[in-house]
Design a protein around this motif. Structure first.
Motif, mmCIF file in Angstrom:
data_model
loop_
_atom_site.group_PDB
_atom_site.id
_atom_site.type_symbol
_atom_site.label_atom_id
_atom_site.label_comp_id
_atom_site.label_asym_id
_atom_site.label_seq_id
_atom_site.Cartn_x
_atom_site.Cartn_y
_atom_site.Cartn_z
ATOM 1 N N LYS A 33 0.837 -1.209 0.000
ATOM 2 C CA LYS A 33 0.000 0.000 0.000
ATOM 3 C C LYS A 33 0.864 1.248 0.000
ATOM 4 C CE LYS A 33 -4.087 -2.006 2.244
ATOM 5 N NZ LYS A 33 -4.959 -1.980 3.441
ATOM 6 N N ASP A 36 1.863 1.957 -3.410
ATOM 7 C CA ASP A 36 0.724 2.275 -4.285
ATOM 8 C C ASP A 36 0.515 1.184 -5.332
ATOM 9 O OD1 ASP A 36 -1.428 3.653 -5.160
ATOM 10 O OD2 ASP A 36 -0.308 5.165 -6.293
ATOM 11 N N TYR A 37 0.450 -0.085 -4.858
ATOM 12 C CA TYR A 37 0.265 -1.186 -5.792
ATOM 13 C C TYR A 37 -1.160 -1.241 -6.339
ATOM 14 C CZ TYR A 37 -2.696 -4.241 -2.934
ATOM 15 O OH TYR A 37 -3.751 -4.794 -2.262
ATOM 16 N N GLU A 38 -2.117 -0.627 -5.641
ATOM 17 C CA GLU A 38 -3.508 -0.677 -6.110
ATOM 18 C C GLU A 38 -3.663 0.040 -7.442
ATOM 19 O OE1 GLU A 38 -5.662 1.002 -2.922
ATOM 20 O OE2 GLU A 38 -5.559 -0.776 -1.636
ATOM 21 N N GLU A 39 -2.954 1.168 -7.612
ATOM 22 C CA GLU A 39 -3.061 1.917 -8.855
ATOM 23 C C GLU A 39 -2.160 1.355 -9.939
ATOM 24 O OE1 GLU A 39 -5.135 4.282 -9.518
ATOM 25 O OE2 GLU A 39 -6.027 4.363 -7.521
ATOM 26 N N GLU A 40 -0.963 0.874 -9.572
ATOM 27 C CA GLU A 40 0.026 0.471 -10.568
ATOM 28 C C GLU A 40 -0.094 -0.991 -10.969
ATOM 29 O OE1 GLU A 40 3.967 1.585 -9.570
ATOM 30 O OE2 GLU A 40 3.431 3.564 -8.822
ATOM 31 N N ALA A 43 -5.085 -1.966 -10.816
ATOM 32 C CA ALA A 43 -5.840 -1.241 -11.844
ATOM 33 C C ALA A 43 -5.372 -1.614 -13.251
ATOM 34 C CB ALA A 43 -5.694 0.273 -11.623
ATOM 35 N N ALA A 44 -4.062 -1.886 -13.414
ATOM 36 C CA ALA A 44 -3.555 -2.245 -14.740
ATOM 37 C C ALA A 44 -4.070 -3.603 -15.197
ATOM 38 C CB ALA A 44 -2.024 -2.244 -14.723
ATOM 39 N N ASN A 46 -6.902 -4.973 -13.880
ATOM 40 C CA ASN A 46 -8.352 -5.004 -13.618
ATOM 41 C C ASN A 46 -8.698 -6.094 -12.599
ATOM 42 O OD1 ASN A 46 -11.000 -4.249 -13.787
ATOM 43 N ND2 ASN A 46 -11.416 -5.353 -15.687
ATOM 44 N N LYS A 48 -9.301 -7.155 -8.224
ATOM 45 C CA LYS A 48 -9.783 -6.626 -6.960
ATOM 46 C C LYS A 48 -8.640 -6.536 -5.951
ATOM 47 C CE LYS A 48 -14.453 -8.528 -7.523
ATOM 48 N NZ LYS A 48 -15.487 -9.411 -6.923
ATOM 49 N N ALA A 49 -8.871 -5.757 -4.893
ATOM 50 C CA ALA A 49 -7.864 -5.606 -3.839
ATOM 51 C C ALA A 49 -7.713 -6.912 -3.060
ATOM 52 C CB ALA A 49 -8.251 -4.463 -2.900
ATOM 53 N N TRP A 78 6.603 -6.382 -10.992
ATOM 54 C CA TRP A 78 6.479 -4.938 -10.742
ATOM 55 C C TRP A 78 7.457 -4.487 -9.665
ATOM 56 C CZ3 TRP A 78 4.070 -2.742 -6.220
ATOM 57 C CH2 TRP A 78 3.989 -1.355 -6.268
#
Length: 415
Positions: A33, A36-40, A43-44, A46, A48-49, A78
């Motif tokens: 968190k 910022d793995y949720e955005e990178e 989200a890439a 598609n 869920k958390a 990543w």
């Protein structure tokens, strides 16, 4: 299968070894968190958390091996890129063993000691997966210059404790005995210790209230005892509870323990039944999986052979594509040279078949002849002019010579 060695390792590490990977997974989630793995990542792709125990291998945590393995490889690639080393993103047709081997090779390149084989990561969950992701997350945080600091706690001012004078002190055991003996009695007639204390202090300060002589009792002892028994319930002392008292905390702990024990007795049966149902379901799933594997074994072999042929065909296609590209380049060069030659041939053919140059030459020759004639006429005029000039000059010279010479006798002048 592999539960026995794992159980032995947990026993060697201690009674808390079973729950160690839960703690590692929670710390890993906090680090992700921060990065910022949720955005990178999520989200890439598609997705869920993740939950707090997503990569934990436990019979009490639901798991999806395919999804877990793909998300594990995506997060690992990543993190490696964030840590400063290039690593390709995972694809659906990648070989799992090669992918996890490359991830472990990158982890060793960071100086992390790895003492387990790559096949431990193929399940996509477990202690090894949490360990790998946690170490990669630490390297990524170091690359971004982030470090955890010790928490700073606010200082609380110590509360002043009220000092009770010796006259107002009560024996706690006596008060507890009276409260146990009369727990249901109404608290309408209670004695206030503060009022008693102030009254006692006032009686000590006021000297006029002190008797001058010794007082003697005039009441019968039996009547006094009856009066004491009648007034005794009204002399009950109420102590105001303090939330910081350890006795209150102890009572609360006992109450909570009793509540937990009662709830455990009720839910233990449901949990045991649920465990049995889950065990039976897992056994059915395992048996069905084995049956499907045996039935589809030849199809799996055919699929692997077809996949090998496909990889060979792709290699041949790539080689052929390289040759076609080279030949296409050569063809373009030859076509360009051919166009240049055609253009030169067209220019030469048009110049050979066209009569315009001949006409221009004839016109030029005619013009030259005319200019030659004109030049001949001019040359003749100039020669005639020169001849006349010479004759005139000669006559002038002759005249001058006769004019200067003496005349001879017997000679007649000419002309």
């Amino acid at each position: 299968m592999s539960e026995e060695p794992r159980r032995g390792e947990d026993e060697e590490r201690g009674p808390g070894g079973v729950h160690h990977m839960f703690v590692v997974m929670e710390e890993l989630l906090e680090k992700l968190k921060i990065l910022d793995y949720e955005e990178e990542v999520l989200a890439a792709h598609n997705m869920k958390a993740m939950s707090r125990h997503y990569f934990v291998s436990s019979p009490y945590v639901a798991s999806n091996p395919g999804e877990q393995f793909f998300l594990f490889t995506a997060i690992a690639s990543w993190l490696i890129n964030v840590a400063g080393r290039p690593f390709p993103a995972p694809q659906d047709d990648d070989e799992p063993y090669a992918t996890v081997s490359n991830i472990l090779a990158e982890l060793r390149a960071f100086g992390v000691k790895v003492d387990f084989p790559p096949n431990k990561l193929k399940a996509g969950c477990g202690e090894q997966v949490c360990f790998v992701l946690d170490r990669l997350a630490e390297q990524a945080l170091k690359k971004r210059g982030f470090s955890f600091k010790r928490p700073s706690y606010p200082t609380e001012a110590a509360e002043e404790e009220a000092v009770i004078e010796d006259d107002a002190e009560l024996t706690l055991s006596r008060v507890e005995e009276e409260m146990i003996e009369e727990p249901d009695e109404e608290e309408e007639h209670v004695m206030d210790l503060d009022a008693l204390k102030s009254r006692t202090n006032h009686s000590e300060v006021d000297p006029s209230s002190k008797p001058e002589a010794i007082l003697e009792a005039s009441v019968d002892a039996a009547e006094w005892a009856l009066e004491v028994e009648r007034v005794l319930p009204q002399l009950k002392v109420t102590i105001r509870p303090d939330n910081k008292d350890w006795r209150i905390h102890l009572d609360q702990m006992h109450q909570h323990r009793d509540g937990i024990t009662a709830s455990l007795k009720e839910t233990k049966g449901y949990l045991n039944k649920l465990q049995e149902d889950l065990g039976k379901t897992l056994e059915k799933v395992n048996s069905r999986e084995k049956y499907i594997n045996t039935q589809l074994e030849h199809l799996i072999g055919d699929y692997r052979a077809a996949q090998a042929q496909l990889s060979q065909a792709r290699e041949l296609y790539q080689q052929a594509s390289g040759g076609v590209t080279e030949k296409s380049r050569q063809l373009a060069e030859v076509s360009e040279e051919l166009e240049e030659v055609k253009q030169e041939m067209e220019e030469k053919g048009s110049s050979m078949s066209d009569g315009a140059p001949v006409v221009k030459i004839k016109q030029s020759l005619t013009k030259l002849r005319q200019e030659v004639v004109q030049m001949d006429v001019r040359i003749g005029v100039v020669e005639h002019t020169l001849l006349q000039a010479k004759l005139r000059e000669k006559n002038n010279m002759t005249r001058d010579m006769h004019a200067t010479a003496p005349p001879e006798a017997g000679l007649q002048p000419y002309g």
